[in-house]
Design an enzyme around this catalytic site. Structure first.
Site, PDB file in Angstrom:
ATOM      1  N   PHE A 238       4.613   8.409  10.198  1.00  0.00           N
ATOM      2  CA  PHE A 238       3.693   9.197   9.378  1.00  0.00           C
ATOM      3  C   PHE A 238       4.458  10.181   8.489  1.00  0.00           C
ATOM      4  O   PHE A 238       5.677  10.214   8.463  1.00  0.00           O
ATOM      5  CB  PHE A 238       2.692   9.923  10.285  1.00  0.00           C
TER       6      PHE A 238
ATOM      7  N   ARG B  36       0.762  17.030  12.978  1.00  0.00           N
ATOM      8  CA  ARG B  36       1.577  16.146  12.130  1.00  0.00           C
ATOM      9  C   ARG B  36       1.969  16.764  10.791  1.00  0.00           C
ATOM     10  O   ARG B  36       1.533  17.834  10.421  1.00  0.00           O
ATOM     11  CB  ARG B  36       0.833  14.838  11.879  1.00  0.00           C
TER      12      ARG B  36
ATOM     13  N   GLN C 140       4.379   6.975   2.222  1.00  0.00           N
ATOM     14  CA  GLN C 140       3.704   6.164   3.226  1.00  0.00           C
ATOM     15  C   GLN C 140       3.471   4.777   2.624  1.00  0.00           C
ATOM     16  O   GLN C 140       2.904   4.645   1.533  1.00  0.00           O
ATOM     17  CB  GLN C 140       2.371   6.814   3.611  1.00  0.00           C
TER      18      GLN C 140
ATOM     19  N   ASN D 171       0.508   5.570   0.304  1.00  0.00           N
ATOM     20  CA  ASN D 171      -0.240   6.822   0.292  1.00  0.00           C
ATOM     21  C   ASN D 171       0.719   7.999   0.218  1.00  0.00           C
ATOM     22  O   ASN D 171       1.576   7.998  -0.667  1.00  0.00           O
ATOM     23  CB  ASN D 171      -1.352   6.908   1.349  1.00  0.00           C
ATOM     24  N   ASP D 172       0.626   8.987   1.060  1.00  0.00           N
ATOM     25  CA  ASP D 172       1.265  10.299   0.838  1.00  0.00           C
ATOM     26  C   ASP D 172       2.728  10.265   0.353  1.00  0.00           C
ATOM     27  O   ASP D 172       3.530   9.489   0.866  1.00  0.00           O
ATOM     28  CB  ASP D 172       1.320  11.097   2.145  1.00  0.00           C
TER      29      ASP D 172
ATOM     30  N   TRP E 270       0.829  -1.213   0.000  1.00  0.00           N
ATOM     31  CA  TRP E 270       0.000   0.000   0.000  1.00  0.00           C
ATOM     32  C   TRP E 270       0.861   1.260   0.000  1.00  0.00           C
ATOM     33  O   TRP E 270       1.803   1.364   0.786  1.00  0.00           O
ATOM     34  CB  TRP E 270      -0.866  -0.010   1.256  1.00  0.00           C
TER      35      TRP E 270
ATOM     36  N   TRP F 231      -8.664   8.447   0.139  1.00  0.00           N
ATOM     37  CA  TRP F 231      -9.054   7.531   1.216  1.00  0.00           C
ATOM     38  C   TRP F 231     -10.438   6.943   0.945  1.00  0.00           C
ATOM     39  O   TRP F 231     -11.295   7.579   0.338  1.00  0.00           O
ATOM     40  CB  TRP F 231      -9.039   8.263   2.568  1.00  0.00           C
TER      41      TRP F 231
HETATM   42  N1  DQQ Z   1      -1.630  10.364   6.060  1.00  0.00           N
HETATM   43  C1  DQQ Z   1      -2.305  11.607   6.246  1.00  0.00           C
HETATM   44  C2  DQQ Z   1      -1.324  12.415   7.011  1.00  0.00           C
HETATM   45  C3  DQQ Z   1      -0.651  11.414   7.868  1.00  0.00           C
HETATM   46  C4  DQQ Z   1      -0.549  10.234   6.969  1.00  0.00           C
HETATM   47  C5  DQQ Z   1      -2.726  12.194   4.947  1.00  0.00           C
HETATM   48  C6  DQQ Z   1      -0.576   8.922   7.640  1.00  0.00           C
HETATM   49  O1  DQQ Z   1      -1.865  13.419   7.782  1.00  0.00           O
HETATM   50  O2  DQQ Z   1       0.595  11.827   8.343  1.00  0.00           O
HETATM   51  O3  DQQ Z   1      -3.151  11.237   4.014  1.00  0.00           O
HETATM   52  O4  DQQ Z   1      -0.399   7.892   6.690  1.00  0.00           O
END
Ligand code: DQQ
Length: 490
Positions: free
Chosen positions: A99, A161, A55, A38-39, A36, A305
């Site tokens: 994160f 964060r 991520q 993400n960011d 997976w 998401w």
């Molecule tokens: N994903 C969020 C962030 C966080 C991260 C945004 C965690 O705020 O740090 O998609 O995977």
């Protein structure tokens, strides 16, 4: 002769292909080798190569899991090499996830700032977030510093964060996303906090750059702050904005506020409202860098998401947008243009010339760049068709209403915005990949980034009843696959 009491570890590196089905795996957008994504995180230029962390859940493509930092590098922003996992959630302060965060390069070192997430199930609040520093001296191995976290931020918990760090003069700056309790409205609202440091490790609160008044959501994720063309841009991903007409149709948004900033007082004075940056279904958690060529380059997670796209069952989830160069126009609009390196991917020209309504151009391997020029006084309909009608995309311009639309079909398939060509021609650039489409209208003043999942051969069809004055379709070469270096001990 080797000493007998020495354990001999022979490191074997070999190319391996993860168990990833290729049908939707991008040909030229960065996606995880498996698992997976993400960011985007830690976007940087180190020893003449672009590095992009992200991520990453190496254990499953079905869920985000406990975030690690995946890692890839590239000389040209398209030919990416997957590198070993950069960071695992292995410390007390990040055991609930390494994160998002960013990077700066100094003295031939890569300084990686991120948020350590700690989950506290059954407690209130159920998580805590700290800012953490890790360093790489070779662009591959990363060491978390002994004295961590560097910012506890007790009074800003629990959502605190996504540090984005830069240097100006002799001072380091960090912008962070945060939510706070607003007594007037008795609600939780998002904001961006600014910290400063003289030495990269001791940080002090400096100011609140900006905050939601209730209309901009309950939490601002992944803030970024930079000077561009003489003004400052606060770019962030707010959660909790309500849909309004054609705007804010995704679960969460990404957008920007333009203003002035005073480095003496650390005060940001907005001169615009919040503006959504992209109009497609899948564009979130942006990060930018200023590269050595002084380009402000943006990359976003091209996903959203809670989408549960079909690729997850193929062994991977998520990919990045193509990198885009940002500029600000005189109306304080952020303009996005694909980085020029995309031209190096061009293969055969499939078609170039005038095309009649109904004309069909078949793509090779679902990867193409399309340039269109047409009359601004006519409607335009371009279909990106696959063998399954429900996995096709209709791009249209409605001349009467001054609207551009991307319709990928299915539930909630339509995204649109007001736009009229600002020159004597309508210009559109479209980038198709195995499971995505990115549209750049005009000069890049309007973009759409969406995932779609074409099956079989992909074709471009001129829809409607108007000819297109000029359409050029280039094959784009494959620059990435799911293979990666594995280090194993024998
Ligand atoms: N994903 C969020 C962030 C966080 C991260 C945004 C965690 O705020 O740090 O998609 O995977």
């Amino acid at each position: 002769m080797l000493p007998t009491k020495v354990f001999i570890f022979i490191l074997i590196c070999y190319r391996a292909t993860a168990d990833v089905n290729d049908r939707y795996y991008p040909r030229y957008h960065l996606a995880p080798p498996y698992g997976w994504m993400n960011d985007p995180n830690g976007f940087s230029e180190y020893r003449n190569e672009y590095h992009l962390f992200y991520q990453f859940n190496p254990n499953s493509s079905l869920v985000p899991g406990i975030a690690h930092w995946g890692h890839a590098k590239s000389k040209d922003l398209f030919r990416w090499e997957h590198l070993p996992i950069a960071m695992y959630p292995d410390q007390w302060y990040d055991k609930g996830g390494v994160f998002s965060g960013s990077a700066i390069v100094e003295n031939d070192k890569l300084y990686l700032y991120y948020t350590g997430n700690v989950n506290n199930p059954d407690q209130y609040p159920d998580h805590q977030q700290h800012q953490v520093l890790a360093i790489s001296t070779n662009g591959i191995n990363v060491t978390k510093q002994v004295i961590n976290p560097i910012i506890n931020g007790t009074e800003y918990q629990p959502d605190f964060r996504d540090p984005k760090v830069w240097k100006y003069g002799k001072t380091y700056y960090m912008v962070l996303g945060n939510s706070f309790h607003d007594n007037d409205t008795n609600s939780t609202l998002g904001r961006a906090l600014l910290y400063t440091s003289k030495d990269k490790t001791q940080w002090n609160f400096a100011s609140i750059l900006d905050e939601s008044d209730g209309s901009l959501g309950y939490m601002w994720e992944c803030p970024d702050f930079f000077e561009l063309d003489g003004r400052f841009v606060l770019l962030f991903s707010p959660q909790g904005i309500q849909p309004s007409g054609y705007k804010y149709r995704n679960l969460y948004q990404t957008g920007y506020i333009v203003g002035n900033f005073d480095y003496k007082t650390n005060m940001f004075t907005p001169i615009t409202e919040f503006v959504e940056l992209d109009h497609g279904h899948d564009f979130y958690a942006t990060q930018t860098i200023l590269d050595k060529a002084k380009r402000r380059i943006l990359i976003a997670w091209m996903d959203m998401w809670d989408q549960n796209y079909v690729e997850a069952e193929d062994g991977f989830t998520g990919q990045m947008t193509m990198p885009r160069v940002l500029s600000l126009d005189k109306n304080n609009r952020l303009i996005q243009r694909p980085v020029k390196e995309i031209a190096s991917l061009r293969g055969r020209t499939r078609f170039s010339g005038r095309a009649r309504a109904g004309a069909v151009i078949r793509l090779r391997d679902k990867a193409a760049e399309i340039h269109i020029k047409s009359s601004p006084n006519n409607d335009l309909d371009i279909l990106i068709e696959s063998s399954n009608a429900s996995n096709s995309v209709l791009i249209s311009y409605n001349y009467q209403r001054g609207l551009v639309t991307l319709n990928r079909g299915g539930k909630d398939g339509v995204r649109r915005t007001k736009w009229r060509p600002e020159s004597d021609k309508l210009h559109l650039k479209a980038y198709i990949d195995a499971s995505s489409i990115e549209l750049f209208f005009g000069n890049g003043e309007v973009t759409f980034s969406s995932r779609f999942f074409p099956t079989g051969a992909v074709k471009v069809r001129i829809g409607g009843s108007n000819d297109v004055e000029s359409i050029t379709v280039f094959d784009l070469q494959r620059t990435i696959d799911a293979s990666y270096e594995i280090e194993s001990e024998d």
